[in-house]
Write an enzyme that holds these catalytic residues in place. Structure first.
Site, PDB file in Angstrom:
ATOM      1  N   SER A   1       0.841  -1.202   0.000  1.00 53.00           N
ATOM      2  CA  SER A   1       0.000   0.000   0.000  1.00 53.00           C
ATOM      3  C   SER A   1       0.874   1.249   0.000  1.00 53.00           C
ATOM      4  CB  SER A   1      -0.877   0.000   1.259  1.00 53.00           C
ATOM      5  OG  SER A   1      -1.465   1.269   1.457  1.00 53.00           O
TER       6      SER A   1
ATOM      7  N   VAL B   1     -18.905   4.667 -12.690  1.00 48.74           N
ATOM      8  CA  VAL B   1     -20.297   4.546 -12.270  1.00 48.74           C
ATOM      9  C   VAL B   1     -21.099   3.713 -13.281  1.00 48.74           C
ATOM     10  CG1 VAL B   1     -21.148   6.630 -13.439  1.00 48.74           C
ATOM     11  CG2 VAL B   1     -22.201   5.902 -11.291  1.00 48.74           C
TER      12      VAL B   1
ATOM     13  N   SER C   1     -13.766   1.447 -15.963  1.00 49.74           N
ATOM     14  CA  SER C   1     -12.612   1.441 -15.065  1.00 49.74           C
ATOM     15  C   SER C   1     -13.080   1.023 -13.669  1.00 49.74           C
ATOM     16  CB  SER C   1     -11.973   2.834 -15.003  1.00 49.74           C
ATOM     17  OG  SER C   1     -12.833   3.727 -14.318  1.00 49.74           O
TER      18      SER C   1
ATOM     19  N   ALA D   1      -1.981   6.284  -9.001  1.00 53.75           N
ATOM     20  CA  ALA D   1      -3.430   6.139  -9.129  1.00 53.75           C
ATOM     21  C   ALA D   1      -4.022   5.422  -7.918  1.00 53.75           C
ATOM     22  CB  ALA D   1      -3.754   5.368 -10.408  1.00 53.75           C
TER      23      ALA D   1
ATOM     24  N   LYS E   1      -8.799  14.122  -2.504  1.00 57.00           N
ATOM     25  CA  LYS E   1      -8.022  14.208  -3.748  1.00 57.00           C
ATOM     26  C   LYS E   1      -7.536  15.642  -3.979  1.00 57.00           C
ATOM     27  CE  LYS E   1      -7.290  11.268  -6.264  1.00 57.00           C
ATOM     28  NZ  LYS E   1      -6.086  10.426  -6.293  1.00 57.00           N
TER      29      LYS E   1
ATOM     30  N   VAL F   1     -14.454   7.208 -16.397  1.00 54.84           N
ATOM     31  CA  VAL F   1     -13.745   6.402 -17.380  1.00 54.84           C
ATOM     32  C   VAL F   1     -14.535   5.104 -17.522  1.00 54.84           C
ATOM     33  CG1 VAL F   1     -11.592   5.265 -17.981  1.00 54.84           C
ATOM     34  CG2 VAL F   1     -11.551   7.446 -16.750  1.00 54.84           C
TER      35      VAL F   1
ATOM     36  N   SER G   1      -5.980  12.252 -10.542  1.00 55.48           N
ATOM     37  CA  SER G   1      -6.940  12.862  -9.626  1.00 55.48           C
ATOM     38  C   SER G   1      -8.359  12.665 -10.155  1.00 55.48           C
ATOM     39  CB  SER G   1      -6.600  14.341  -9.432  1.00 55.48           C
ATOM     40  OG  SER G   1      -7.340  14.873  -8.347  1.00 55.48           O
TER      41      SER G   1
ATOM     42  N   LYS H   1     -13.946  15.494  -9.168  1.00 54.83           N
ATOM     43  CA  LYS H   1     -14.594  15.828  -7.889  1.00 54.83           C
ATOM     44  C   LYS H   1     -13.700  16.687  -6.988  1.00 54.83           C
ATOM     45  CE  LYS H   1     -17.544  11.784  -8.071  1.00 54.83           C
ATOM     46  NZ  LYS H   1     -17.220  11.470  -9.467  1.00 54.83           N
TER      47      LYS H   1
ATOM     48  N   THR I   1     -26.956  11.983  -9.335  1.00 50.53           N
ATOM     49  CA  THR I   1     -26.936  12.930  -8.222  1.00 50.53           C
ATOM     50  C   THR I   1     -28.040  13.969  -8.355  1.00 50.53           C
ATOM     51  OG1 THR I   1     -24.557  12.623  -8.189  1.00 50.53           O
ATOM     52  CG2 THR I   1     -25.421  14.439  -6.902  1.00 50.53           C
TER      53      THR I   1
END
Length: 196
Positions: free
Chosen positions: A41, A154, A150, A63, A121, A147, A106, A109, A171
């Site tokens: 990590s 979403v 990815s 990333a 971020k 993306v 990044s 958002k 949203t």
């Protein structure tokens, strides 16, 4: 990245399955590049230092982030720790080891954060911006929206909602969403690093 013919690629991931998958995919391509999988990590300072020292890393594509807004909202301390402290660790160790380039992946958002993930971020971006004035390491960042397909997309959720007959949750009714493909996103990350 492999198409740019580096001597070595170090894959650094905290997900055993993801690390196994990408390592296997690269081995099947039979490319003449040394591929080194590292299960760890970005919050593990010792392991980061060890990898950078042992492998003379030239460029870091950072990333490593928790990206799912609701999950980070439910796990605030872990999300902030991973995203902010992880970025700080990478930046600090990159400086110490004279890494030439660090590119942060990044998010859109981070523009005007309205949630913990976006704020973490944005904080990560500020860390790199503050260090970039005093170093030979070139820190840069690139922001994405969605993306397609990815890990942070979403779209799989939308597909599942449509398959079940809806509704598709967004949203806000008037929100505009922008999408790009994985190859477009990868090209953008590499280009942003070279332009910086």
């Amino acid at each position: 990245i492999s198409q740019l013919c580096p001597r070595k690629i170090v894959l650094f991931d905290n997900s055993e399955f993801n690390l196994y998958s990408i390592h296997n995919e690269l081995l099947k391509r039979e490319i003449d590049i040394e591929i080194i999988p590292v299960l760890s990590s970005v919050t593990n300072n010792f392991k980061l230092s060890q990898i950078l020292l042992n492998h003379k890393i030239n460029t870091i594509f950072h990333a490593a982030a928790y990206k799912h807004v609701p999950m980070v909202e439910m796990n605030i301390s872990e999300g902030v720790y991973n995203n902010v402290i992880g970025t700080y660790n990478i930046a600090k160790i990159a400086l110490k080891n004279k890494v030439e380039n660090v590119i942060l992946v990044s998010t859109d958002k981070a523009v005007r954060p309205t949630n913990v993930m976006g704020a973490s971020k944005r904080f990560s971006e500020l860390i790199l911006q503050s260090l970039s004035n005093h170093s030979k390491t070139c820190f840069s960042m690139v922001r994405f929206g969605n993306v397609l397909d990815s890990a942070g997309s979403v779209v799989p959720l939308f597909r599942q909602q449509i398959k079940l007959g809806g509704p598709v949750t967004v949203t806000h009714r008037d929100i505009t969403r922008y999408f790009m493909s994985i190859p477009e996103a990868v090209q953008l990350v590499i280009q942003s690093g070279s332009m910086a």
